[in-house]
Design a protein around this motif. Structure first.
Motif, short mmCIF file in Angstrom:
data_model
loop_
_atom_site.label_atom_id
_atom_site.label_comp_id
_atom_site.label_asym_id
_atom_site.label_seq_id
_atom_site.Cartn_x
_atom_site.Cartn_y
_atom_site.Cartn_z
N GLY A 59 43.24 42.62 29.97
CA GLY A 59 42.18 42.19 30.90
C GLY A 59 41.15 41.30 30.23
O GLY A 59 40.73 40.28 30.81
N VAL A 60 40.76 41.66 29.02
CA VAL A 60 39.78 40.84 28.29
C VAL A 60 40.34 39.46 27.99
O VAL A 60 39.66 38.43 28.15
N LEU A 61 41.60 39.40 27.57
CA LEU A 61 42.21 38.11 27.27
C LEU A 61 42.29 37.23 28.51
O LEU A 61 42.05 36.01 28.44
N SER A 62 42.61 37.81 29.65
CA SER A 62 42.67 37.02 30.89
C SER A 62 41.30 36.47 31.26
O SER A 62 41.18 35.33 31.72
N VAL A 63 40.26 37.26 31.06
CA VAL A 63 38.90 36.78 31.34
C VAL A 63 38.55 35.61 30.41
O VAL A 63 37.98 34.60 30.84
N VAL A 64 38.91 35.72 29.13
CA VAL A 64 38.64 34.64 28.18
C VAL A 64 39.40 33.37 28.58
O VAL A 64 38.84 32.26 28.56
N LEU A 65 40.67 33.52 28.96
CA LEU A 65 41.45 32.36 29.39
C LEU A 65 40.86 31.74 30.65
O LEU A 65 40.83 30.50 30.79
N LEU B 157 37.71 53.48 37.77
CA LEU B 157 37.06 52.23 38.19
C LEU B 157 37.39 51.10 37.22
O LEU B 157 37.59 49.95 37.64
N LEU B 158 37.44 51.41 35.93
CA LEU B 158 37.81 50.40 34.95
C LEU B 158 39.21 49.87 35.23
O LEU B 158 39.45 48.65 35.17
N LEU B 159 40.14 50.76 35.57
CA LEU B 159 41.49 50.33 35.93
C LEU B 159 41.47 49.47 37.18
O LEU B 159 42.19 48.46 37.26
N LEU B 160 40.66 49.83 38.17
CA LEU B 160 40.54 49.04 39.39
C LEU B 160 39.99 47.65 39.09
O LEU B 160 40.49 46.64 39.61
N TYR B 161 38.96 47.57 38.23
CA TYR B 161 38.38 46.27 37.87
C TYR B 161 39.41 45.40 37.17
O TYR B 161 39.56 44.20 37.49
N LEU B 162 40.13 45.97 36.20
CA LEU B 162 41.10 45.19 35.44
C LEU B 162 42.22 44.68 36.34
O LEU B 162 42.63 43.51 36.22
N THR B 163 42.70 45.53 37.25
CA THR B 163 43.77 45.10 38.15
C THR B 163 43.29 43.99 39.07
O THR B 163 44.01 43.00 39.31
N THR B 164 42.07 44.11 39.59
CA THR B 164 41.53 43.08 40.49
C THR B 164 41.33 41.76 39.76
O THR B 164 41.66 40.68 40.29
N ILE B 165 40.81 41.82 38.55
CA ILE B 165 40.59 40.59 37.76
C ILE B 165 41.92 39.91 37.46
O ILE B 165 42.05 38.68 37.58
N GLN B 166 42.90 40.69 37.06
CA GLN B 166 44.21 40.10 36.75
C GLN B 166 44.81 39.46 38.00
O GLN B 166 45.44 38.39 37.92
N ALA B 167 44.65 40.09 39.15
CA ALA B 167 45.19 39.52 40.39
C ALA B 167 44.53 38.18 40.71
O ALA B 167 45.21 37.20 41.04
N LEU B 168 43.21 38.11 40.61
CA LEU B 168 42.51 36.86 40.88
C LEU B 168 42.85 35.80 39.85
O LEU B 168 42.98 34.61 40.18
N LEU C 18 47.43 44.94 42.96
CA LEU C 18 47.45 43.60 42.37
C LEU C 18 48.05 42.58 43.32
O LEU C 18 47.52 41.48 43.48
N PHE C 19 49.15 42.92 43.98
CA PHE C 19 49.81 41.96 44.87
C PHE C 19 48.98 41.71 46.12
O PHE C 19 48.94 40.59 46.62
N VAL C 20 48.32 42.73 46.66
CA VAL C 20 47.49 42.53 47.84
C VAL C 20 46.35 41.56 47.53
O VAL C 20 46.09 40.62 48.29
N VAL C 21 45.67 41.76 46.42
CA VAL C 21 44.55 40.89 46.05
C VAL C 21 45.05 39.52 45.64
O VAL C 21 44.50 38.49 46.06
N MET C 22 46.12 39.46 44.84
CA MET C 22 46.64 38.19 44.34
C MET C 22 47.13 37.30 45.47
O MET C 22 46.75 36.13 45.57
#
Length: 494
Positions: A60-66, A107-118, A430-434
């Motif tokens: 999740g952190v790497l995706s945010v950096v990218l 909640l941390l898992l929910l945040y990471l999944t949502t960020i990765q989807a976006l 992830l698929f619903v948000v993505m």
């Protein structure tokens, strides 16, 4: 020998544009993230909870950096705000949560999944996204078969998580039950759960079929992947997955019929037939549930799920509006969940129904928010599939098979959500948000700023990006300037 003119009328031919190494690496990273979500708890079974959590957080952190480095174009007004509202309400629930520690972790898992989807929906085009999903599913299907094969050939005994060979108190504890050569016993794949493997195998069949319809290269291999996915789908023997497959067939047939409509009112009869089949199917499923589930090898109470639902609804009734606090999944080490609901001697980690699960965690308000998330997703994905692509006066553009993916994914998740809570986390959320965000950002395949930011696909740009209007055909040869004709004549072929 023929040579080019010193004064050509057009530019000399050049090799096709190739994808840059950075973009290839970006797409590879997106495939890895999708594989992580689709493989579910395989990472926990393989490395243990601490290592799996570290990998998830690091990804999740790497995706945010990218995301910060790449800065892809994003239309902030067209983000999935209903999903964001659900995440906000889940975050607020920590104020009254009866299990604040579990709420914070999940909640941390929910945040990471949502960020990765976006992130994935933003940096990839529609064609790249479907291609990346197909690649991730190939890894899941192949590793599931190889894992079961290795256990049956080399270990020749059931295996527990962590590659431990030993006896379990109940077969539900096994990562693999060594059933590959024992037809028709169920396979569990790398997820260690047949009810998780079945829907993912069904998704793989859908995605590979869409890739074939879209004209993807190496179709013979795609047919082979469909055969492998169908084998795992049948061997998983998930009743929920079978019902989801029936729903996918009905939705696909209806979409294809809708696309054949030529007049404005012609779709009405298809909508009526679709409603009759849907309502009739649900009513028949309920009235004939004993016969149907007995034929599928299941009990009429969905293998003990009714007892789980009664326990969860009993707790929901104590806090009907705001719930007890977000917890997806339930943490088995939390005293509030430890031995609260027990199935086959194991602490249950979900309500086995996403709507009942949300009602217990976030109350009626949470159920309403989740319903709006899925209603908006199904609404947009439906018209994304049945409406002809149009952004100007041209009304005869061909349909794209890629637009079938969101609505078929919605059918799988809605059916699965009746007996599982998987749509609330991992690949379901992830698929619903993505896909929901991708439809809002890019309502047409290959058209728009979000598509142009990563338009190099298979070595060339999509024609829709370069031709927003029909091209004007050239009827006369190119004109050469008089100044060029007066100069030294060009060399000719001898």
């Amino acid at each position: 020998m023929a040579v080019y003119s010193k004064h050509p009328a057009s530019a000399p031919p050049t090799p096709p544009v190739r994808e840059k190494t950075g973009h290839l690496l970006l797409r590879g990273w997106c495939i890895f993230v999708l594989f992580m979500s689709l493989s579910g708890v395989a990472w926990v079974h393989t490395f243990g909870t601490p290592v799996a959590a570290a990998i998830t957080i690091g990804a999740g952190v790497l995706s945010v950096v990218l995301w910060i480095i790449l800065r892809p174009p994003v239309q902030w007004r067209r983000l999935p705000w209903f999903a964001a509202a659900y995440v906000v309400w889940a975050t607020l629930s920590i104020l009254w949560s009866a299990w604040p520690g579990t709420t914070a972790i999940t909640l941390l898992l929910l945040y990471l999944t949502t960020i990765q989807a976006l992130f994935i929906g933003t940096v990839l085009t529609w064609r790249e996204l479907v291609r990346a999903v197909a690649s991730a599913l190939k890894w899941v299907m192949a590793l599931s078969l190889l894992f079961e094969l290795a256990v049956s050939v080399f270990v020749q005994a059931p295996m527990l998580p962590g590659f431990v060979v030993g006896e379990a108190d109940d077969p539900i504890e096994y990562w693999s039950r060594n059933n590959l050569f024992d037809w028709p016993e169920r396979l569990q794949g790398i997820m260690g759960n047949a009810n998780l493997l079945g829907p993912v195998a069904l998704l793989a069949i859908v995605v590979f079929g869409i890739r074939i319809a879209a004209g993807a290269p190496r179709r013979v291999l795609l047919y082979a992947w469909i055969v492998l996915s169908a084998f795992l789908f049948l061997r998983a023997s998930s009743a929920t997955a079978y019902l989801a497959a029936a729903a996918v067939a009905v939705v696909l047939a209806t979409v294809l019929l809708m696309r054949r409509a030529r007049r404005p009112g012609e779709r009405t009869k298809y909508y009526i037939a679709y409603a009759v089949v849907g309502v009739g199917g649900l009513l028949g499923l309920w009235l004939l549930r004993d016969t149907i589930f007995s034929a599928l090898g299941r009990s009429s109470d969905l293998t003990g799920r009714e007892a789980i639902w009664e326990a969860v609804l009993g707790r929901t009734a104590e806090r009907p509006w705001v719930g007890w606090g977000f917890a997806t999944p339930w943490a088995p080490w939390d005293p509030a969940f430890d031995r609260w609901v027990v199935d086959h001697g194991q602490t249950v980690m979900q309500a086995h129904n996403m709507w009942i699960d949300v009602s217990m965690q976030l109350g009626i308000i949470g159920v309403v928010l989740m319903a709006t998330v899925y209603f908006a997703f199904v609404w947009r994905s439906w018209f994304f599939a049945v409406d002809r692509p149009r952004w100007d006066l041209k009304a005869d553009r061909p349909y794209s098979s890629l637009t079938l993916l969101p609505t078929l994914v919605g059918a799988i998740l809605l059916v699965q959500g009746l007996a599982e809570s998987t749509p609330l986390l991992l690949w379901g959320w992830l698929f619903v948000v993505m896909l929901g965000a991708k439809i809002k950002q890019s309502p047409h395949v290959g058209v728009g700023p979000a598509e142009q930011s990563a338009a190099i696909e298979r070595g060339e740009r999509s024609p829709a990006l370069d031709e927003p209007y029909p091209p004007v055909e050239r009827t006369h040869p190119p004109v050469v300037e008089r100044a060029q004709r007066d100069e030294t004549p060009s060399k000719r072929a001898t």
